[in-house]
Write an enzyme that holds these catalytic residues in place. Structure first.
Site, PDB file in Angstrom:
ATOM      1  N   PRO A  10       0.794  -1.227   0.000  1.00 55.11           N
ATOM      2  CG  PRO A  10      -0.907  -1.555   1.562  1.00 55.11           C
ATOM      3  CD  PRO A  10       0.364  -2.165   1.042  1.00 55.11           C
ATOM      4  CG  ASN A  11      -0.298   4.425   1.134  1.00 57.84           C
ATOM      5  OD1 ASN A  11      -1.201   5.014   0.542  1.00 57.84           O
ATOM      6  ND2 ASN A  11      -0.464   3.895   2.335  1.00 57.84           N
ATOM      7  NE  ARG A  18       0.786  13.552  -1.933  1.00 58.34           N
ATOM      8  CZ  ARG A  18       0.063  12.942  -2.860  1.00 58.34           C
ATOM      9  NH1 ARG A  18       0.255  11.668  -3.102  1.00 58.34           N
ATOM     10  NH2 ARG A  18      -0.859  13.597  -3.538  1.00 58.34           N
ATOM     11  CE1 TYR A  23       8.864   5.040   3.734  1.00 55.54           C
ATOM     12  CE2 TYR A  23       7.304   6.838   3.463  1.00 55.54           C
ATOM     13  CZ  TYR A  23       7.747   5.736   4.153  1.00 55.54           C
ATOM     14  OH  TYR A  23       7.077   5.315   5.269  1.00 55.54           O
ATOM     15  CG  ASN A  74       8.352  -2.164   0.770  1.00 58.87           C
ATOM     16  OD1 ASN A  74       7.792  -2.367   1.854  1.00 58.87           O
ATOM     17  ND2 ASN A  74       8.969  -1.027   0.500  1.00 58.87           N
ATOM     18  CB  ALA A  77       1.246   0.092   6.350  1.00 56.52           C
ATOM     19  CG  HIS A  80       4.717  -2.569  10.473  1.00 58.87           C
ATOM     20  ND1 HIS A  80       6.023  -3.011  10.539  1.00 58.87           N
ATOM     21  CD2 HIS A  80       4.725  -1.504   9.608  1.00 58.87           C
ATOM     22  CE1 HIS A  80       6.788  -2.231   9.780  1.00 58.87           C
ATOM     23  NE2 HIS A  80       6.022  -1.312   9.199  1.00 58.87           N
ATOM     24  CG  ASP A  87      -1.442 -17.382   7.834  1.00 60.84           C
ATOM     25  OD1 ASP A  87      -0.402 -17.622   8.478  1.00 60.84           O
ATOM     26  OD2 ASP A  87      -2.550 -17.203   8.382  1.00 60.84           O
ATOM     27  CD  GLU A  98      10.042  -7.953   5.984  1.00 62.17           C
ATOM     28  OE1 GLU A  98      10.110  -9.116   6.470  1.00 62.17           O
ATOM     29  OE2 GLU A  98       9.756  -6.949   6.663  1.00 62.17           O
ATOM     30  CG  HIS A 100      10.966  -2.749   4.953  1.00 66.36           C
ATOM     31  ND1 HIS A 100       9.600  -2.594   4.829  1.00 66.36           N
ATOM     32  CD2 HIS A 100      11.161  -3.937   5.546  1.00 66.36           C
ATOM     33  CE1 HIS A 100       9.008  -3.664   5.340  1.00 66.36           C
ATOM     34  NE2 HIS A 100       9.923  -4.496   5.778  1.00 66.36           N
ATOM     35  CB  SER A 102      12.638   3.688   6.003  1.00 60.49           C
ATOM     36  OG  SER A 102      11.494   2.899   6.330  1.00 60.49           O
ATOM     37  NE  ARG A 107       9.982   5.304   9.291  1.00 57.55           N
ATOM     38  CZ  ARG A 107       9.069   5.302   8.308  1.00 57.55           C
ATOM     39  NH1 ARG A 107       9.170   4.386   7.345  1.00 57.55           N
ATOM     40  NH2 ARG A 107       8.104   6.194   8.287  1.00 57.55           N
ATOM     41  NE  ARG A 111       6.673   3.896  10.471  1.00 56.16           N
ATOM     42  CZ  ARG A 111       5.637   4.078   9.634  1.00 56.16           C
ATOM     43  NH1 ARG A 111       5.289   3.120   8.806  1.00 56.16           N
ATOM     44  NH2 ARG A 111       4.968   5.223   9.628  1.00 56.16           N
TER      45      ARG A 111
HETATM   46  O1  CA2 Z   1      10.444   1.669   4.452  1.00 60.54           O
HETATM   47  C1  CA2 Z   1       9.610   1.004   3.811  1.00 60.54           C
HETATM   48  O2  CA2 Z   1       9.817   0.559   2.688  1.00 60.54           O
HETATM   49  C2  CA2 Z   1       8.218   0.780   4.412  1.00 60.54           C
HETATM   50  O3  CA2 Z   1       7.794  -0.528   4.022  1.00 60.54           O
HETATM   51  C3  CA2 Z   1       7.328   1.839   3.807  1.00 60.54           C
HETATM   52  C4  CA2 Z   1       5.913   1.823   4.379  1.00 60.54           C
HETATM   53  C5  CA2 Z   1       5.944   1.854   5.910  1.00 60.54           C
HETATM   54  O4  CA2 Z   1       4.622   1.723   6.420  1.00 60.54           O
HETATM   55  C6  CA2 Z   1       6.816   0.748   6.475  1.00 60.54           C
HETATM   56  O5  CA2 Z   1       6.847   0.877   7.884  1.00 60.54           O
HETATM   57  C7  CA2 Z   1       8.231   0.836   5.926  1.00 60.54           C
HETATM   58  C8  CA2 Z   1       5.112   3.032   3.890  1.00 60.54           C
HETATM   59  C9  CA2 Z   1       5.014   3.130   2.396  1.00 60.54           C
HETATM   60  C10 CA2 Z   1       4.397   4.442   2.060  1.00 60.54           C
HETATM   61  O6  CA2 Z   1       4.915   4.888   0.842  1.00 60.54           O
HETATM   62  C11 CA2 Z   1       4.832   6.214   0.563  1.00 60.54           C
HETATM   63  C12 CA2 Z   1       5.557   6.640  -0.532  1.00 60.54           C
HETATM   64  C13 CA2 Z   1       5.548   7.964  -0.868  1.00 60.54           C
HETATM   65  C14 CA2 Z   1       4.811   8.867  -0.129  1.00 60.54           C
HETATM   66  C15 CA2 Z   1       4.089   8.445   0.958  1.00 60.54           C
HETATM   67  C16 CA2 Z   1       4.102   7.110   1.296  1.00 60.54           C
END
Ligand code: CA2
Length: 148
Positions: A10-11, A18, A23, A74, A77, A80, A87, A98, A100, A102, A107, A111
């Protein structure tokens, strides 16, 4: 051709538009292009998907997992929160890495836990977009070693 499955949670479709401080500036297309180049050099094709929906990611793991040699995800969210993704990988039994952008351990405490950590053959985090290429290299190396 042998294929690998690349999943973005997601996202991650927002990458490069952004929160560049957290990121980075690479877009998902940039990352996917670099992965496709690396995979092709090693003789693999890629099946690449991004979804904002947990159930859709489960469906993709079920549909493609049995047909590919390995997977890179990846989970964003869902890392977590998702027992369902865990599963699905356990059910399919495909080697998964896996990644990431970050370092989740630097953090917020929520997370720090990953439901996939002990299912994955390895984790790569904290290197921005490079985490994906490093994770793919690890997956390809693992597959070569497993093939003997
Ligand atoms: O660091 C990572 O790759 C994460 O998987 C990114 C997730 C975060 O919830 C994990 O804890 C760590 C968030 C992805 C959101 O991606 C965005 C990208 C651009 C702008 C806003 C959010």
């Amino acid at each position: 051709m042998a294929d690998l499955l690349i999943l973005h949670g997601p996202n991650l479709n927002l990458l490069g538009t952004r929160e560049p401080g957290t990121y980075g500036r690479a877009t998902l297309d940039d990352i996917n292009r670099a992965l496709a180049d690396d995979a092709a050099k090693a003789g693999y094709g890629l099946r690449v998907f991004q979804s904002n929906h947990e159930g859709e990611l489960v469906d993709l793991i079920q549909a493609h997992g049995p047909q590919v040699q390995g997977a890179l995800i990846n989970p964003a969210a869902l890392t977590h929160t998702s027992v369902a993704l865990r599963d699905a990988f356990l059910a399919v039994g495909v080697p998964v890495v896996e990644v990431h952008l970050s370092n989740i351990h630097r953090r917020e405490p929520f997370r720090h836990h990953s439901y996939l950590a002990d299912v994955a053959i390895g984790q790569v985090m904290g290197f921005g977009a490079a985490s994906y290429r490093l994770g793919l290299a690890g997956l390809i190396d693992h597959l070569a070693q497993a093939a003997g």
